[in-house]
Design an enzyme around this catalytic site. Structure first.
Site, PDB file in Angstrom:
ATOM      1  N   TYR A  98       0.902  -1.212  -0.097  1.00 31.62           N
ATOM      2  CA  TYR A  98      -0.016  -0.023  -0.088  1.00 31.62           C
ATOM      3  C   TYR A  98       0.926   1.273   0.060  1.00 31.62           C
ATOM      4  CZ  TYR A  98      -4.983  -0.630   0.284  1.00 31.62           C
ATOM      5  OH  TYR A  98      -6.179  -0.799  -0.177  1.00 31.62           O
TER       6      TYR A  98
ATOM      7  N   GLU B 148      -0.378   4.991  -0.686  1.00 32.43           N
ATOM      8  CA  GLU B 148      -1.225   6.048  -0.844  1.00 32.43           C
ATOM      9  C   GLU B 148      -0.058   7.323  -0.514  1.00 32.43           C
ATOM     10  OE1 GLU B 148      -3.334   4.068   1.041  1.00 32.43           O
ATOM     11  OE2 GLU B 148      -5.376   4.727   0.361  1.00 32.43           O
TER      12      GLU B 148
ATOM     13  N   ASP C  44      -6.645  13.202 -25.427  1.00 29.65           N
ATOM     14  CA  ASP C  44      -6.611  11.765 -24.884  1.00 29.65           C
ATOM     15  C   ASP C  44      -6.130  10.752 -25.821  1.00 29.65           C
ATOM     16  OD1 ASP C  44      -7.146   9.293 -24.257  1.00 29.65           O
ATOM     17  OD2 ASP C  44      -9.254   9.677 -23.699  1.00 29.65           O
TER      18      ASP C  44
ATOM     19  N   THR D 130      -4.046   5.729 -21.602  1.00 27.92           N
ATOM     20  CA  THR D 130      -4.136   4.237 -21.201  1.00 27.92           C
ATOM     21  C   THR D 130      -2.557   3.828 -21.555  1.00 27.92           C
ATOM     22  OG1 THR D 130      -5.178   3.545 -23.156  1.00 27.92           O
ATOM     23  CG2 THR D 130      -6.530   3.808 -21.095  1.00 27.92           C
TER      24      THR D 130
ATOM     25  N   LYS E 161      -2.813   0.041 -24.657  1.00 33.75           N
ATOM     26  CA  LYS E 161      -3.306  -0.435 -26.234  1.00 33.75           C
ATOM     27  C   LYS E 161      -2.031  -0.274 -27.077  1.00 33.75           C
ATOM     28  CE  LYS E 161      -7.657   1.879 -25.483  1.00 33.75           C
ATOM     29  NZ  LYS E 161      -7.799   2.510 -24.273  1.00 33.75           N
TER      30      LYS E 161
ATOM     31  N   ARG F 278      -2.530  -3.164 -18.264  1.00 33.44           N
ATOM     32  CA  ARG F 278      -3.801  -2.371 -18.265  1.00 33.44           C
ATOM     33  C   ARG F 278      -3.474  -1.120 -17.246  1.00 33.44           C
ATOM     34  NH1 ARG F 278      -7.127  -5.004 -21.293  1.00 33.44           N
ATOM     35  NH2 ARG F 278      -8.450  -2.918 -21.054  1.00 33.44           N
TER      36      ARG F 278
HETATM   37  N1  DSN Z   1     -12.619   0.297 -24.727  1.00 29.25           N
HETATM   38  C1  DSN Z   1     -11.518   0.979 -25.426  1.00 29.25           C
HETATM   39  C2  DSN Z   1     -11.831   0.771 -26.952  1.00 29.25           C
HETATM   40  O1  DSN Z   1     -11.823  -0.259 -27.268  1.00 29.25           O
HETATM   41  O2  DSN Z   1     -11.281   1.966 -27.640  1.00 29.25           O
HETATM   42  C3  DSN Z   1     -11.767   2.467 -25.233  1.00 29.25           C
HETATM   43  O3  DSN Z   1     -11.772   2.682 -23.620  1.00 29.25           O
END
Ligand code: DSN
Length: 416
Positions: A53, A55, A199, A225, A228, A234
């Protein structure tokens, strides 16, 4: 507790993992937002850093024993700064939507006006969907694409911005295949005194690999994120100008989240280290080449591609317009043969989100497996054959065998 492995301790769950490994190995992953992480990233995620932990932030934690965790978090921050040329980075966001929530909380007030690309035109839930926190708490003014070109209409966006005077303008998408004009967004925002928020969740890996222009030096704040095209665990990060650093950090913790997931932070550091290597630039260049070639192959089979092509890792196919097949029918048939895609609204779609006119295809995962342009013809033909035989289980079963045979030529990292 014994030091026994998962197979001995929990064979039921171990078998579930084995089944998913088999699915990933034997199938073709064309979901644009998915990828395969390296063994090193997997190892960091499965490490004892999961036990802690912490924080707070490096050197200022609410729990003891964080001197090692601080090193992992600092490493992730330093690598992300270098990768994106960022002044300040917060590596704690648990995922994309919580990261975006923190950006809103840090920089504007509930009720403030925000401009975002509409979800049904390729935007994202957290850019202002009425059922999302963004649409519920903020006054969202959606902008749309030009009907003819299916590109973001920047002149229209400018007109809306001048009339509405938003507090923040969001540039970003989850289903748009063209490059964004970051400088024009910034110019429009400056004209009306709005904060610029990019974003880059979908294209972060392509930016890190220097294939797409980087908005980080231009925009006030940028979220992404990490799982991707960036090919990490993740999670998410937020990058911003130094002047917003305190507000962003406070919004992430204690504003939105409690304890960060330290094993994931460590895995982010590993992934950023990988993305800093020259091989990652080659990877991201190949992702785009594959995407462009796959779109071309689909066009040669007489499928209409939204906006006529792609500059990035994804594109939308207007299936209903091309072949009178719905996105839902296509997803179902392709799932049957082991090709994972997602149904997707196309711009100005007259059909419903659960059974739209389109599908979205992306190449980050198959490129990680080593596929090149020459393989895209085979992928397109497998998709086409499946769609044409969608009502014939016998043919579909044979196509499934072909998909397995083809896929097994390309190893998945982390799976033996
Ligand atoms: N779920 C993602 C996507 O497939 O683009 C976006 O958050």
């Amino acid at each position: 507790m014994d030091n026994i492995n998962i197979l001995k301790q929990d064979p039921i769950l171990a078998n579930i993992i084995k089944l998913e490994e088999k699915r990933q190995k034997e199938g073709l992953e064309l979901i644009a937002s998915e990828n395969y992480v390296s063994s090193a990233v997997l190892e960091a995620m499965g490490s004892v850093l999961a036990n802690k932990y912490s924080e707070g932030y490096s050197g200022k934690r609410y729990y003891g024993g964080n001197e090692i965790i601080d090193q992992a978090e600092n490493l992730a921050i330093e690598r992300a700064k270098k990768l994106f040329d960022a002044e300040h980075v917060n590596v704690q966001p648990l995922s994309g939507s919580p990261a975006n929530l923190a950006v809103y909380m840090a920089l504007i007030k509930p009720g403030d006006k925000v401009l975002g690309l509409s979800l049904d035109q390729g935007g994202h839930l957290s850019h202002g969907h009425p059922l999302n926190f963004s649409g519920l708490l903020y006054s969202i003014i959606p902008y749309v694409l030009d009907r003819e070109t299916e590109l973001i209409d920047m002149d229209e966006l400018e007109k809306i911005a001048i009339i509405e005077k938003p507090k923040m303008i969001i540039a970003g998408f989850s289903a748009y295949s063209r490059n964004l004009d970051w400088k024009r967004f910034k110019k429009i925002a400056d004209r009306v005194g709005a904060i610029t928020f990019a974003d880059i969740a979908h294209i972060a890996g392509l930016i890190a690999g220097k294939q797409i222009d980087n908005p980080v030096p231009i925009f006030d704040v940028v979220s992404t994120t990490t799982h991707k095209t960036l090919r990490g665990p993740r999670g998410a990060i937020i990058m911003c100008k130094e002047q917003f650093a305190k507000a962003i950090d406070r919004a992430v913790f204690p504003g939105v989240q409690g304890g960060p997931h330290d094993h994931i932070t460590a895995a982010k550091a590993v992934a950023f280290g990988e993305a800093l290597m020259p091989s990652f630039a080659e990877y991201s260049s190949q992702v785009i080449k594959n995407s462009q070639e796959l779109a071309k192959q689909m066009q040669s089979l007489e499928y209409r591609i939204v906006s006529g092509g792609t500059d990035n890792h994804l594109f939308m196919v207007d299936l209903f317009g091309s072949k009178k097949i719905t996105g839902k029918e296509a997803e179902h048939a392709l799932d049957f043969v082991g090709i994972s895609i997602n149904k997707n609204m196309i711009p100005f779609d007259l059909r419903r989100p659960m059974d739209p006119s389109g599908i979205r295809l992306g190449t980050p995962a198959i490129t990680t497996r080593g596929m090149k342009e020459k393989h895209m013809k085979i992928v397109a033909e497998l998709i086409h054959k499946t769609l044409m035989s969608r009502d014939n289980d016998f043919i579909l079963k044979n196509i499934k065998k072909e998909v397995i045979e083809f896929s097994l030529n390309f190893p998945v990292p982390g799976i033996i």
